[in-house]
Design an enzyme around this catalytic site. Structure first.
Site, PDB file in Angstrom:
ATOM      1  CB  SER A  40      -1.029  -0.023   1.141  1.00  0.00           C
ATOM      2  OG  SER A  40      -1.763  -0.843   1.156  1.00  0.00           O
ATOM      3  CB  SER A  45       1.750  -5.091   9.190  1.00  0.00           C
ATOM      4  OG  SER A  45       0.539  -4.530   9.280  1.00  0.00           O
ATOM      5  CD  GLU A 100      -6.793 -15.487   0.084  1.00  0.00           C
ATOM      6  OE1 GLU A 100      -6.834 -16.083   1.418  1.00  0.00           O
ATOM      7  OE2 GLU A 100      -6.607 -14.331   0.031  1.00  0.00           O
TER       8      GLU A 100
END
Lengths: 427, 386
Positions: free
Chosen positions: B123, B155, B239
């Protein structure tokens, strides 16, 4: 479906014949494990070869789904459904007979009584499709009544009634609710009086699905003063002291009626099981009924979503298909999330019922809670997203909204099943 | 439909159980030194990176074995397998798929050993949900890339040694997804600056990361130049069935019920309050729906079909549940629920106040709920793109 799994796939043989072929293959070492398992009890825990966990359907079940859908698309499109529901019986005898010939009705009934002895999971596939097309028929009523006879009835009783139900020549229903609209044992107060060697029943059964067209009624009545002292009896249509009729009701694709009994005579051989011991079976039948209607709700909700999605793609306002606006597409996405979620809960519930898993009842209640709350929301949203035309008789979305409203109380509304979950699951 | 394990799977499950019986003490008996032992043993078992190929040091576990392992671990609240969170979640899989032999040899063992942390530079201030619009500039000079730009919401950047970074190597592109390149960059390289961002819960987990003339050798590129978007997608597409998340939510729900049992409101345990009960039940049913949705996803994987946009279903459920659990805890605990750590009266040491403020970690990270709804509406329902 990836590979051809049996030779007659493209033949015109009805599903029933094909299923029979498959059932006969049950002993072979082809990889039809799930179907074979439900088809043949003796193989249930046997040394069969399994590939891996499968929370889905076998190739045969998917084939059955395709056949059912094709049949309904060809013979019972919504335009035809609208015609059928305006007839006095509310369903089409000809289509019913053909559906029975294809094996839909006898699918889960015992083979020795003319059924196919398949599991509920296979029936689930049929119900998703009958739900999707809002097919009006007494299928669920007949299957449920047959399960009552199969579960509690003697060999003679099964031989007496089940073949006629399996081949569609007779229609049956489960008459449980009364004025109290209470699914607990104390809700059953229909009075029984002993008269010589028969029992006389007097009172009213309400909200009886397909009452107007049923030939057989599995009737719950009170046989003693103990809280769970209830019994089940089979009453035939037109027996003296019985009157059955349908109510005018919201969802025209589902008939609900009443059965009025004024000293209706029940011979001892028409009572299912030991008198006064039916409650555990009735409990199970309520679970099964809830599962069956929820399976149809899964298909019906998908039908409602598809219809609304298509409308949102076509309808143009502000120079754009309205489906481009997030105010439209996001609620549709939420509808999808909910449908997929109670679909998963429903699939598991059917498997658990088939396997008699200890959490079957809990699984059914979870699915019914979710569907009872979400499907009506989806129906309301579907009508809203259609704008003014959604409110017209002419557009089909309203048919789905009515089905959702019908579903809500059937075999226990959300409130009932929340209480069940708390009681069974120990909250 | 068939939920039973095959004999081989049952044997594997029994092995897992036997190992856990022997090596995992009850939670209250886990001494400080236990984690060291545990880390060494699960690494020896090849349970760290269990899904990765054996030739790179992974466990080569099948899909079902992964499910079984996760379930058995979750049932006993076992500690995480491995400590390099992002390395194990997507950096490692991306390197295995796109990396050079040297990159595999260099990074994979360190990720498995948990030698240090990786962070993720995706991001940017102007590229959040619309990630492909990213601008972090990268120019090739000889055998080096020179990076200038900014990342944000990164993060654990302040505790990481390496970053997997998306940069723009080409600006004149027809499609914004082209011209993006993926680089592996050391956080102690000259010109990398980390500024932690304090979140609304008071802590700092994510940070801004600034790049000023940071020089990176060409061999630190992951995949081809301009292939970065593809590398990222396949990493994010790594995923799973959300089995671990389901068990996490389950145990939070159990703690919540425990709170409701012991909290007395108006003379009555909160758990007897009908509206609280109803909300707890609704949440429980959704957790169970997530579990079963996950099993349907696994079935699809077992049939050899990759998972697609349907994983957004459970992400949306999880987002609402994380928020609802925080809200519900406050409804149960009343005034005390607003107290934080340090107040004796705060239930469970103020951890519910923390829960009530920490949901954005899960709800925003990895795609906001509205992005998930767009994905479902456009990719599954086929509605037109905005």
């Amino acid at each position: 479906m990836s590979t051809g799994c049996f030779a007659c796939r493209h033949s015109e043989k009805p599903i029933r014949a094909r299923m029979r072929v498959l059932v006969k293959r049950a002993g072979s070492d082809r990889l039809h494990a799930p179907l074979r398992r439900s088809a043949n009890q003796s193989l249930r825990r046997g040394a069969r070869k399994r590939e891996h966990m499968n929370f889905g359907f076998s190739e045969e079940q998917e084939l059955l789904r395709a056949e059912v859908r094709k049949f309904l698309d060809q013979n019972a499109a919504l335009e035809e459904v609208r015609r059928i529901v305006e007839t006095p019986e509310g369903f089409d005898r000809n289509l019913w007979n053909r559906a029975a010939e294809l094996g839909w009705v006898g699918l889960t009934m015992p083979e020795e009584n003319g059924g196919m002895g398949l599991g509920l999971v296979t029936l689930l596939v049929v119900l998703e499709e009958t739900g999707r097309s809002l097919f009006p028929s007494p299928l669920i009523s007949t299957v449920l009544a047959a399960k009552a006879i199969e579960r509690l009835g003697s060999t003679d009783q099964r031989a007496r009634w089940l073949p006629g139900l399996a081949d569609g020549s007779k229609i049956a229903t489960f008459a449980l609710l009364e004025e109290s609209d209470n699914l607990a044992p104390e809700g059953i107060s229909l009075a029984a009086k002993r008269d010589g060697d028969v029992t006389l029943l007097s009172g009213r059964k309400l909200y009886v699905p397909d009452a107007g067209s049923a030939d057989l009624f599995v009737v719950a009545f009170r046989s003693g003063s103990g809280p769970e002292d209830v019994s089940l009896a089979v009453l035939e249509k037109g027996a003296s002291g019985t009157t059955a009729s349908d109510f005018p009701a919201m969802d025209l694709t589902k008939r609900l009626g009443k059965l009025e009994l004024a000293g209706a005579r029940v011979a001892d051989d028409a009572i299912l099981g030991e008198p006064g011991t039916a409650w555990p079976s009735i409990r199970w039948l309520i679970d099964l009924g809830a599962a069956l209607v929820t399976a149809e709700a899964v298909g019906a909700a998908e039908g409602a979503l598809e219809l609304t999605r298509d409308f949102a793609k076509e309808r143009t306002q502000f120079d754009s298909p309205i489906g481009r606006f997030q105010g439209v597409k996001h609620p549709l996405a939420e509808m999808y999330v909910d449908i997929e979620s109670y679909k998963s809960l429903t699939y598991y519930a059917f498997w658990a019922l088939d396997e008699d898993e200890p959490d079957a009842s809990l699984a059914v209640s979870r699915a019914k809670v979710y569907a009872s709350e979400s499907f009506p929301e989806a129906g309301i949203l579907g009508v809203q997203l259609h704008g003014a035309v959604g409110f017209t008789w002419e557009y089909d979305i309203q048919l789905y909204l009515k089905r959702a409203k019908w579903l809500r109380p059937m075999f226990g509304d959300a409130d009932y099943h929340y209480h069940r979950i708390a009681a069974v699951g120990g909250l | 439909m068939d939920f039973q394990l095959t004999p081989e799977e049952e044997a594997f499950r029994d092995d897992v159980r036997a190992f856990l019986d022997e090596n995992l003490p009850a939670e209250e008996d886990r001494e400080p030194l236990f984690m060291l032992e545990w880390t060494r043993k699960v690494r020896e078992q090849r349970w760290v990176g269990f899904s990765w190929p054996r030739e790179v040091g992974g466990g080569g576990g099948s899909i079902m074995q992964q499910v079984i392992l996760k379930e058995e671990m979750a049932k006993r609240n076992a500690p995480q397998l491995g400590s390099c969170f992002m390395g194990l979640a997507w950096v490692g899989p991306s390197i295995i798929q796109y990396g050079s032999e040297e990159q595999k040899k260099k990074y994979i063992p360190e990720i498995l050993d948990g030698a240090y942390q990786w962070c993720t530079g995706y991001s940017e201030p102007d590229s959040g949900s619309d990630l492909a619009s990213l601008k972090c500039k990268c120019v090739r000079e000889g055998d080096e890339y020179v990076i200038n730009g900014q990342k944000t919401w990164t993060s654990i950047a302040m505790w990481s040694k390496m970053i997997i970074l998306l940069v723009r190597t080409e600006t004149e592109v027809e499609h914004k997804h082209d011209g993006i390149t993926c680089l592996l960059v050391a956080m102690d390289d000259p010109g990398v600056e980390v500024r932690p961002i304090r979140n609304m819960a008071g802590g700092a987990i994510f940070a801004e990361v600034f790049f000023t003339d940071v020089r990176v050798p060409l061999e630190n590129r992951l995949g081809e130049e301009g292939q970065g978007w593809q590398v990222t997608l396949s990493a994010l597409a790594n995923e799973r069935s959300s089995i671990s998340e389901v068990y996490g939510l389950r145990s939070k729900m159990e703690e919540l019920k425990e709170l409701a049992r012991r909290t007395v409101r108006a003379g009555c345990p909160a758990i007897e309050n009908p509206s609280i009960r109803r909300r707890i039940q609704r949440a429980d049913i959704r957790v169970e729906a997530m579990r079963l949705n996950g099993l349907r996803f696994i079935t699809k994987q077992l049939k050899g079909q990759p998972l697609g946009s349907e994983t957004s279903i459970n992400k949306l459920h999880r987002a609402s549940l994380e928020i609802e659990i925080g809200e519900l805890a406050m409804e149960i605990a009343g005034s005390a629920s607003t107290l934080t750590r340090g107040a004796d009266e705060a239930p469970d040491g103020g951890s519910w106040a923390q829960v009530a403020l920490s949901w954005p970690d899960v709800v925003i990270g990895g795609g906001t709920p509205n992005i998930q709804r767009n994905i479902i509406a456009e990719r599954i329902l086929g509605l037109p793109k905005d």
